[in-house]
Structure formats: C-alpha cells, structure tokens
Design a protein around this motif. Structure first.
Motif, PDB file in Angstrom:
ATOM      1  N   UNK B 215       0.835  -1.204   0.000  1.00 58.96           N
ATOM      2  CA  UNK B 215       0.000   0.000   0.000  1.00 58.96           C
ATOM      3  C   UNK B 215       0.865   1.247   0.000  1.00 58.96           C
ATOM      4  N   UNK B 216       1.902   1.166   0.834  1.00 51.77           N
ATOM      5  CA  UNK B 216       2.809   2.312   0.974  1.00 51.77           C
ATOM      6  C   UNK B 216       3.421   2.679  -0.364  1.00 51.77           C
ATOM      7  N   UNK B 217       3.864   1.659  -1.079  1.00 51.62           N
ATOM      8  CA  UNK B 217       4.526   1.918  -2.352  1.00 51.62           C
ATOM      9  C   UNK B 217       3.605   2.609  -3.323  1.00 51.62           C
ATOM     10  N   UNK B 218       2.396   2.058  -3.410  1.00 50.01           N
ATOM     11  CA  UNK B 218       1.449   2.661  -4.317  1.00 50.01           C
ATOM     12  C   UNK B 218       1.235   4.122  -3.977  1.00 50.01           C
ATOM     13  N   UNK B 219       1.212   4.384  -2.680  1.00 47.13           N
ATOM     14  CA  UNK B 219       0.964   5.742  -2.235  1.00 47.13           C
ATOM     15  C   UNK B 219       2.133   6.671  -2.520  1.00 47.13           C
ATOM     16  N   UNK B 220       3.328   6.192  -2.189  1.00 45.43           N
ATOM     17  CA  UNK B 220       4.489   7.075  -2.319  1.00 45.43           C
ATOM     18  C   UNK B 220       4.814   7.349  -3.772  1.00 45.43           C
ATOM     19  N   UNK B 221       4.795   6.295  -4.571  1.00 46.57           N
ATOM     20  CA  UNK B 221       5.352   6.439  -5.907  1.00 46.57           C
ATOM     21  C   UNK B 221       4.376   7.043  -6.913  1.00 46.57           C
ATOM     22  N   UNK B 222       3.086   7.064  -6.568  1.00 47.89           N
ATOM     23  CA  UNK B 222       2.164   7.604  -7.575  1.00 47.89           C
ATOM     24  C   UNK B 222       2.171   9.129  -7.540  1.00 47.89           C
ATOM     25  N   UNK B 223       1.842   9.699  -8.684  1.00 48.66           N
ATOM     26  CA  UNK B 223       1.849  11.158  -8.807  1.00 48.66           C
ATOM     27  C   UNK B 223       0.448  11.696  -8.580  1.00 48.66           C
ATOM     28  N   UNK B 224       0.323  12.898  -8.051  1.00 44.31           N
ATOM     29  CA  UNK B 224      -0.999  13.495  -7.881  1.00 44.31           C
ATOM     30  C   UNK B 224      -1.558  13.909  -9.240  1.00 44.31           C
ATOM     31  N   UNK B 225      -2.822  13.710  -9.416  1.00 42.43           N
ATOM     32  CA  UNK B 225      -3.422  14.080 -10.707  1.00 42.43           C
ATOM     33  C   UNK B 225      -4.087  15.444 -10.608  1.00 42.43           C
ATOM     34  N   UNK B 226      -3.412  16.345  -9.952  1.00 40.85           N
ATOM     35  CA  UNK B 226      -3.953  17.710  -9.925  1.00 40.85           C
ATOM     36  C   UNK B 226      -3.139  18.576 -10.878  1.00 40.85           C
ATOM     37  N   UNK B 227      -3.199  19.870 -10.669  1.00 44.11           N
ATOM     38  CA  UNK B 227      -2.627  20.771 -11.668  1.00 44.11           C
ATOM     39  C   UNK B 227      -1.100  20.780 -11.685  1.00 44.11           C
ATOM     40  N   UNK B 228      -0.450  20.164 -10.684  1.00 45.08           N
ATOM     41  CA  UNK B 228       1.006  20.283 -10.602  1.00 45.08           C
ATOM     42  C   UNK B 228       1.701  19.541 -11.746  1.00 45.08           C
ATOM     43  N   UNK B 229       1.060  18.528 -12.289  1.00 42.84           N
ATOM     44  CA  UNK B 229       1.660  17.822 -13.423  1.00 42.84           C
ATOM     45  C   UNK B 229       0.682  17.858 -14.597  1.00 42.84           C
TER      46      UNK B 229
END
Lengths: 651, 419
Positions: B215-229
C-alpha cells in the motif's frame, strides 16, 4: 601548536620533494601514495614518515584532469581540496569576501578558480573505466534542489573515489564541504575544519590560525553545524533569488549543500571512536535538514563498520579496482608517443598486474622501466614496427623479472641507475643479480659506536634464547673441553632446530635490561681484546678508561634507540617485574651495522644457534659460565644477568 | 523553476517524499491500534490531565520510532501549542551527564527566551532544570524530554536519568520522558533506583508487513493528478506504476529485499535508489530500475574485494586458508611465506615473488580488511611478526576465487581440495 605544525609541514615538504622527483618525469601524474622501502622496512620512523606524506596528499587526489595537473606540485594537492570549496561557490556570497581578503597562501587558487566547469563528456573522459560509477553518482545526487539520502562510496586505494566525487561536484557547480579524516586526524580538527569551511573562515596570520568556532564535543558540533548550515543555506537561497532577478542561471548552485567526509575508515582507529562514526552516520537523522546531503568516502566496505547497536546504513556505491583495459587507458593518457607506449604496456602490464592492480603503484614501477625500454631508440617520436617491438622487448625482458621483485621499493637512487652503476662495477654478473643490488650501501646510521654495539646486542638478545648466551659469549667458548657427552640423536636435533625456526618466525623475543647489558658488555670486551691484540702498545689503564667511556651513557643510548623504534619497550614481565625490551631491527640491518663495526656477527648468525646449542650447552663446564657470570657481576653490581644463571641450570 | 520537464519535477517530488519520513507515515497512522494512536493517546492524556509519565519506544533500527514520535509531537504542538515544550537529547551526543544537563538548560532557555550562560556549572544547570520543571508545572505546561539512543544514557552512573525520573515523582512538576532505543532490553539496563521510578510503559515497533509495504509503495510512488503535473503524463505514469506493482517479478524483488532486511528504512532506501535510476527521457519508472536498485542495495562487499584482488593477493589468501585448515592456532606473515614457498616448490608456479613484494600485497589485503591482525597489542612490532587471521569463510573464498577472472587454476584446485 603552530610551530609543531610548521615543523611537521616542513618535514612533509622535504619528503614530498623526494616524491615529486620520482613522479615528475613521466606524465601519468599519479602520486605514489605510500612508498615503503623494503630494505629499511622495520624502521618505524621512516614508515611513519611515508604515512605523513600520505596525509599531506590528504585528499588522495590521485588522478586529475590535465589542466589542473599542469600547475600542480605535490604541496598543492592539499590546497586543492580546500580551494575546491571556495571555487564552487566563488560566484556566490563569497565573492566580495574573496576580493577583500589578501590570503597570502592562495597563489595557486587562481588557476583553479579560472577554470570552466567541466561538462559531462570531459568528466567521463577524464576517468577511463569509471563511467558506471560517475553515472550512478550523478543519478544518486540527483537534479538541482532535491534532497538525498546519505551516500557511502567505497573501494580500494587509488580507484578514484575522491577525485571523481570532487570533479562531479565541479561539474554540477554545487557547494560542498570537504573534510578528510586523514588530514583532520582527531574529532576536534574534523569538526572545526567542517565548520570553518561552512562559515567561510580561513585560518591565517590575523586570527593567529585559530578556528572560527572552538568545539570539541560532538554535542557542540551538532549545534554549531545546524546554525552554520541554516545560515549558509539561507545565503544560498538569497543568492538564487537575486540571481534569478538579474539573469537566468542556466545551471546555478542550487540551495543544497553537501558535506563530504573522506577516509572515514580512519575514525575507527581514533580514541573513543565509538561515538564519532555512529554520529556521522546518523547525522542526517539528527540534523533533519532536507537541504543537506551527506557523502562518506571509505577505503573499506560498509560491513567493516560494526557497532554494537547497528546504524542506519547509507546507500553504498562501490568503486571496483581498475580492469586491465582501464589501466591501459589510464596509462595511455598524456603519453607523447602513443604507439611506443602501448607496445611497452603490452609487455609489462600483464606480469605486473598479477602483483598489484593499483594504478599509482604500477605507475611508479613503469616509469623507470619505460626509460629503459626507450634506451635503444634514438628518435622518441618513432612508431615501432613489429621487428622493432621484438627488439625492444628483448632489450627489456631481463629487467622485467628483477623489476617485478622490487615493485614497491624506494631507494634514494632509482633502480635503473643502480643497475647502471653496478653494471660498470661488475659487468660479468648476471642482470638478475643486479636488480636486487644493495641500493642503500651508502646508507649510514649516524649512531655512535656504543649505540651500534647496543643495537647488535639487542639484536642478539632478541633472536636467541637466554640459555644460549653462555655458549655464545663465554670467553673460552667451551671448545677446549674435551669430554663430550653422548651425541644427541638426530631426531631431537631436528626437533630442536624446528622449534628454533618456529621461534624466529614468531618474531623477535623480549629480554630484560640486565640481559641486554650483559650481552653488550661481552661484545665490548670481545672487541677490545681484539683491538688490544693488534695494538699491544696500549696500556692497561688506557683501555680501562676507554671501557668506562663506552659504558657511561649506555642507558642514554638505549633510550635513543627506543625513541627511534629500533628497540621497543614491551610490557613488564609478570615474574621479574622489570620492563622487557624487544629489538625491531631486521637481520640484514643488523648485519650491516655489524659490518660497519667489523664485528663478526655473521659467525654468530641465527642459523648456527641450533648447532651451538647442541654442541655447547651440554658440555660447557659450569666453571666457565661462572667466570663469565662473575665478570659481569663485578661490573654491574647485584641483581643482574639472570640469563647466564639460567644457562647453568640447563645441563 | 519553469524550465523543468515534468519527469524531472516528478523525480524531485518522489525524492523529497522518500526523504521525508513523516510524509510517509502520515497516511498510515489512522488505524486505532497503531503505535501512532497509542503514543498520541498517552501523550495527550498526560498533557491534558497534567500528570507525569515515562515511556519507552523500542524496536529495531529503521522501523520509524523517531518518525512516529515526530509526527505525534508535531500534531500535539498544533493541538496544544503553548502547553508543551520539547527537549531533545541524543545518546550519541549527550551521554555525558554534564553535557546533557547543559543541553537541557540550553534548549529550555531557547524555548522560554531566557539567557543561556555557557559558563554555568553542571550543578547550576541541574538546579535550573528542576526550577524550570516546577515553574512549568505551575503554569500547566508539559515538558517532553525525548531521549534518543536511550541505551547510551544508561551507561555509567545514570545520574541524568535518575534526576529526570526523580523529578517526575514530585507533584509540582509536569513532564514526560520518552526514551527511544533499538535495544529491546533497554529497561533492564537501568539501575534499581532508576528502574523503580520508571513507569515501564513500552511501545514495541516492528517491521511493517508486506501488505502495508505494498500500500505504501502505491501511495508514495504515484503522482498526484492535480494541476502540478500535466494530466496525461500523471495518468500514464500512474498506470505504468500499477503495472509494475502487479508484476510477478516485482513481487520477487520485494521478497528478496525483505528477506534480507524488512525494516521500513531499508525499504525506503531501496525505493530511493530505484527512483534515482528513473529514466528522465521517458519519465516513467520501469522494472529495470528496481532490479538495479536491488543490486546496488544488496552488496556483497567481501566477494567484491576478492574479485579485485591481484593474483599474488589470492595466493596469500589461499595460503592463509591452508594454514587455517591445518589448524595452526596462530600464524603470521612469515608462516604464510613459508606456506607460499611450499606451494611454489611443490607445484612450480610461475608466480613467485620476493618477500617485500608479498609483504606489500599482504598489506593491501589488510587495507581491504580481508584479513586482519589477531589483536591490537604489539603495534610497535613489525608487520611480519604480528599474528593475523582470515576474515573470510571458506565458502566466500571459494566463490571469490571462482568469480575472479585472473585466478590461476592451481589455486582453484588447492581450495577445492581443502573444502
């Protein structure tokens, strides 16, 4: 303190001059780091001196891109590492400070400052065979302004750890603080040097060479370090903001600062070390500053840093030794005649790399050989064809074998010259022999006669059992006693001989002071009697007088020898309670000293002792031992020479 | 910085996440039986009810003891901002009592805007601390003492621990002492008088489970899908990441990793390496990144250094091994040379070098710490005579010889015979 440092420095410089003559001729620019002299190996003080030179080279810069090397003298190497720091952020907040600061010592800085940052290609080409490591480092350090976990660079000596890391930072143009635990040889100096660099403090005449902060305890260090780092990073941030206004920086400094600790393996040897090394490894967690990167460089692998409760391991980066192909590339750099040198390397590299793969050691070995190789050639620019290669190889081949066996030798005269000298002296001798020629014939120990005798007697006392003393130094030698007992059987003889050899292999034994003095007394008397035989005219009174003179300051001489580590003081014997001594001088050395004194030491050499033991000890009359004993007793008063007594009990 | 590509931005973001422990723990602290909630409950209780407390956080290194505590403390500081003040000590720095008292006084002064005198004696500092405890107790302010590397404070006379825990016994003071240690027997190290004043509350921290890590990995490594990217990039990246996480090979890698060391810290270091190797051109993580990260994290330093050895150094190692097999209880360089000569005489090898050359190779080995001196005594004795020992198991030596490309066949044969 300062004067002590200066004295040390001047000694180092003298030593380095010697080193620089060794390395100046050829162009690899690989600093010979440690140069042991084989014939004087046990002279501890000499070895220590080579260590000192090592520490002056401190940064272990062993391989530099050409433009730096050109101005480089060995003394500069240390300065280099310091100035690296000032270079990297010379365009940051230091700029004004630099101009106002006269800095009398900074003559060489200019060359470094004026240098353009290297781009990646030149960086890679500067270090053949290190592409993987450089790329890995760049990946781990990461792009601008991103935090990193501590790194741990490790690998054998002269694999380019330090210089690659420094060059990588030069390439990245980021500020860093470099402190080598070799030059900073105790916690206090390490702490203060780190802080000095962070606070842009330079020790000079005005501040009477004092550090910016005085800190001895790790607790103070962490507090000061946190303050200094915060200030420094704020400065950097301010600078970045300002420069953004003025002009767009294409690849600016960023706001990270990196702390590099070199040779951390040495910390383990420091007193009360346990704290410091775990502190450094934990510094990242203690500081909790994302803008600080920590990098450790070590000679030894991470698994050698044991501690009781473990530590959080940094990320390891391994620098393996150079492969043969890499070595070829390294040695081919800066060669004028590439083809000639490559044909030379073809012949020498393979045999030599069986002994060592360290580039610095190989380069010192190759330099004289290449000179030899080039001897038959008149035109140095020539590109050799196959015939010529064969001819040159034939010329060189006899020398290779001998050079192999003195790879790590350093003599005042280079081995080729020695060969030349001895060639003249005795042409008929085979070349093989010449290689092992005695280069230190001229070496004279400036010791007084009595000190030399003392050295020899210490040597004898160390190499032999106390029970043998009587048979060795008995004036009658026991040889005139006719009544031989039964001959001991061959097996016991052999057994004893083996035991004897075993003992010699275990190293020199220890002996009490009394035994040393007794042996010394015997040697002196033997020598004098021989002198007297030659010069009958000398009167009795005079000789006695001379004897007294020789004996008077014998204890003083002993302490001199102890200081020079010819003789070392060991722990006290639990039974006798007196200090025991041990002789650290090798057999060749002792022989040399004996030859100078015209003392027949070789007749007493260790190989004969087993025999002597068998022949003499069993049938020396106890009378003669007693005579010897009484003789010594009279001279030295009570409580001495237990050793002859012990020999009485032997039969 | 506008010039950065999204990939670079992603890299910076991931790296800063991985270096920030409290970020990692923040999302996983909500469950009611976690150490986080237990610790927070205990602490906030003692703050609100104005009582004294002491607690030990135990667990192996790298399991997030400090990170959890930091998280709790920062939360508490938000909730009761002027009711607590935190004093941090570290056993590595302050195991000396005087030093620790000075540091406590310094931090108290900093906290309360008082003038700190460097010259104050340790007695003064101690009195100052007691007085401050009383004052804070009267003002209903809790002082939280955090003692990292608690076991190191338990060395020596334990004067500091005694005076701290003794101060907790009085009614006027209001303080919490939190000890952090990786020694599970840390409370057994305490003296009787200290132990009797200690509350024996312990929190055990264990390495995280595999599901948690996943769970941790999925959380840490994924990128936010907001305006920052850029939206497409983030979506593509996350899809690729999910792909990797579901991969069989990846599970194997994680298993290998946690078989060696399953602590959170080790795991994060692994992820950090993997992220560092991310290809900036494509901007996506790949399974190769994780493979290389595993290799660079799990090193075999002994094998590496045998691989680096020259032929002569290998000879010396094999000689030493032979001597050990012969059960020579102690041997030195001279005995090794004798053995070396024996090998040379019986097999007529081409590699026979003079003693001084061998001595040099021998010193290289000592530098590499493949061999070491038996003891630290006799440092003024010359190298040849000091007894040495081999730091390699026969298996390691065997493996190393096999992996070394230039190892002569005769050495292989010799070592085969020994094993």
């Amino acid at each position: 303190m300062i004067w002590k440092d200066l004295g040390r420095l001047s000694r180092m410089i003298i030593h380095l001059r010697r080193l620089s003559t060794l390395r100046a001729v050829n162009s690899q620019r690989i600093a010979p780091r440690e140069l042991p002299s084989s014939e004087m190996y046990h002279f501890f003080w000499i070895r220590r001196e080579t260590k000192v030179s090592d520490s002056l080279l401190g940064a272990e810069n062993f391989f530099f891109p050409e433009e730096m090397v050109d101005e480089e003298t060995p003394q500069v190497t240390k300065r280099m590492t310091r100035s690296c720091f000032s270079t990297t952020h010379s365009n940051s907040s230091t700029e004004t400070r630099k101009k106002s600061d006269p800095r009398p010592l900074s003559t060489t800085d200019d060359s470094v400052i004026g240098e353009e940052p290297t781009n990646l290609d030149t960086l890679l080409s500067c270090f053949p065979g290190r592409r993987l490591q450089i790329v890995e480092l760049l990946h781990l350090i990461g792009p601008l302004n991103c935090p990193m976990l501590p790194l741990f660079l490790y690998g054998g000596a002269s694999t380019g750890k330090t210089s690659i890391l420094l060059q990588v930072f030069r390439h990245l143009k980021r500020p860093f603080v470099y402190s080598s635990c070799r030059t900073c040889y105790n916690p206090r100096i390490l702490f203060e040097s780190t802080l000095n660099q962070l606070l842009l403090h330079r020790r000079n005449m005005e501040n009477s060479y004092s550090s910016a902060k005085r800190c001895e305890r790790p607790a103070d260090f962490v507090n000061f370090l946190r303050e200094a780092l915060t200030d420094f990073i704020n400065n950097l941030k301010g600078y970045v903001r300002k420069s953004n206004l003025k002009e767009s920086v294409e690849q600016g400094d960023g706001r990270m600062v990196y702390l590099i600790f070199d040779s951390v393996e040495l910390i383990r040897g420091w007193d009360k070390n346990s704290g410091i090394i775990s502190l450094l490894f934990k510094l990242h967690d203690i500081l909790k500053m994302p803008d600080v990167g920590l990098i450790f460089i070590s000679n030894t692998s991470p698994d050698t840093y044991y501690s009781n409760t473990g530590y959080v391991e940094p990320i390891p980066v391994h620098f393996p030794d150079y492969k043969e192909d890499d070595l070829i590339q390294i040695f081919m750099r800066n060669q004028k005649n590439q083809k000639l040198y490559s044909s030379f390397l073809e012949t020498v590299l393979r045999p030599f790399s069986r002994i060592t793969k360290q580039a610095d050691e190989l380069s010192t070995a190759f330099q004289p050989l290449f000179e030899k190789y080039c001897e038959p050639i008149s035109d140095m620019g020539i590109a050799p064809n196959d015939d010529m290669k064969r001819m040159l190889f034939g010329h060189l081949r006899p020398h290779i074998a001998s050079a192999l066996n003195e790879v790590f030798k350093v003599s005042s005269v280079s081995s080729v010259k020695v060969e030349a000298i001895e060639d003249k002296a005795r042409r008929k001798d085979s070349i093989m022999k010449l290689g092992t020629g005695d280069a230190s014939n001229e070496l004279d120990l400036h010791l007084s006669i009595s000190a030399k005798y003392l050295l020899i007697s210490a040597f004898l006392a160390s190499r032999n059992r106390a029970t043998l003393d009587a048979s060795l130094f008995d004036s009658t030698g026991g040889s005139d006693s006719r009544k031989r007992r039964r001959k001991s059987s061959g097996t016991t003889m052999e057994h004893k001989e083996n035991a004897e050899k075993e003992m010699l292999m275990k190293g020199p034994g220890t002996f009490p002071l009394e035994r040393l003095l007794a042996v010394f007394q015997c040697l002196i008397s033997v020598d004098e009697s021989s002198v007297e035989e030659e010069q009958q005219a000398a009167s009795q009174l005079e000789s006695e007088d001379r004897e007294m003179r020789l004996m008077s300051d014998v204890l003083l001489q002993l302490s001199t020898l102890c200081n020079a580590n010819f003789i070392s003081k060991g722990g006290s014997c639990p039974l006798e309670g007196s200090t025991r001594y041990r002789c650290n001088v090798s057999e060749e050395m002792a022989m040399k000293v004996a030859r100078r004194l015209k003392f027949p030491l070789s007749k007493l050499s260790a190989a004969k002792f087993a025999e002597l033991l068998m022949v003499y000890v069993f049938h020396t009359g106890s009378d003669s031992i007693l005579i010897f004993h009484v003789d010594v007793f009279q001279t030295w008063g009570g409580g001495i020479s237990r050793s002859p007594c012990a020999s009485i009990s032997a039969p | 910085m506008g010039g950065e590509s999204p990939a670079e931005k992603a890299l910076v973001l991931l790296r800063s996440r991985l270096c920030n422990h409290s970020y990692i723990l923040k999302h996983f602290s909500d469950s009611s039986d976690s150490n986080y909630s237990k610790l927070k409950f205990t602490l906030s209780n003692s703050i609100t009810e104005a009582c004294n407390n002491s607690i030990l956080l135990l667990g192996p290194r790298g399991c997030g003891k400090n990170a959890v505590l930091d998280l709790v403390l920062s939360d508490l500081q938000v909730e009761h901002s002027d009711l607590i003040s935190v004093i941090r000590l570290n056993g590595l720095l302050h195991s000396d009592d005087n030093c620790a008292l000075k540091e406590i006084a310094r931090q108290l002064c900093m906290e309360h805007q008082l003038l700190f005198s460097k010259m104050a004696s340790s007695d003064d500092n101690s009195h100052f601390m007691i007085a401050m405890l009383r004052e804070c107790g009267l003002a209903h302010k809790t002082i939280i003492f955090v003692l990292d590397e608690f076991d190191l404070f338990a060395q020596g006379k334990q004067r500091l621990l005694y005076s701290l825990l003794d101060a907790l016994q009085s009614v006027t003071s209001q303080a919490v002492v939190i000890g952090i240690s990786c020694r599970l027997d840390a409370d057994q190290l305490l003296e009787k008088r200290v132990r009797s004043r200690f509350s024996h509350r312990k929190l055990l921290f264990l390495p995280p489970s595999k599901e948690y890590l996943h769970r941790l990995m999925g959380n840490i490594l994924s990128l936010p899908t907001d305006s920052s990217f850029p939206y497409e990039y983030a979506i593509a990246y996350n899809a690729k990441l999910q792909n990797i996480l579901g991969d069989q090979i990846f599970t194997e890698i994680i298993n290998k990793l946690s078989n060696a060391d399953s602590s959170l810290d080790h795991f994060l270091r692994f992820l950090f390496c993997a992220v560092c190797y991310m290809d900036l051109d494509s901007g996506f993580l790949s399974i190769e990144n994780f493979k290389t990260a595993l290799l660079s994290i799990q090193r075999q330093p002994k094998l590496e250094s045998i691989k680096d050895c020259s032929v002569l150094e290998l000879y010396i190692l094999v000689c030493m091994k032979r001597l050990e097999v012969k059960e020579q209880n102690s041997y030195n360089f001279n005995s090794i040379m004798k053995e070396y000569k024996v090998i040379h005489d019986s097999f007529k090898t081409s590699d026979f070098y003079a003693q001084n050359v061998c001595l040099r190779a021998f010193e290289h080995l000592i530098q590499h710490e493949l061999i070491s001196y038996m003891d630290n005594r006799g440092q003024n004795q010359s190298v040849e005579f000091r007894p040495v020992k081999l730091l390699l198991s026969s298996h390691e030596l065997y493996q190393g010889l096999k992996s070394n490309g230039s190892c002569p066949a005769i050495l292989q044969k010799l070592i085969d015979r020994e094993i």
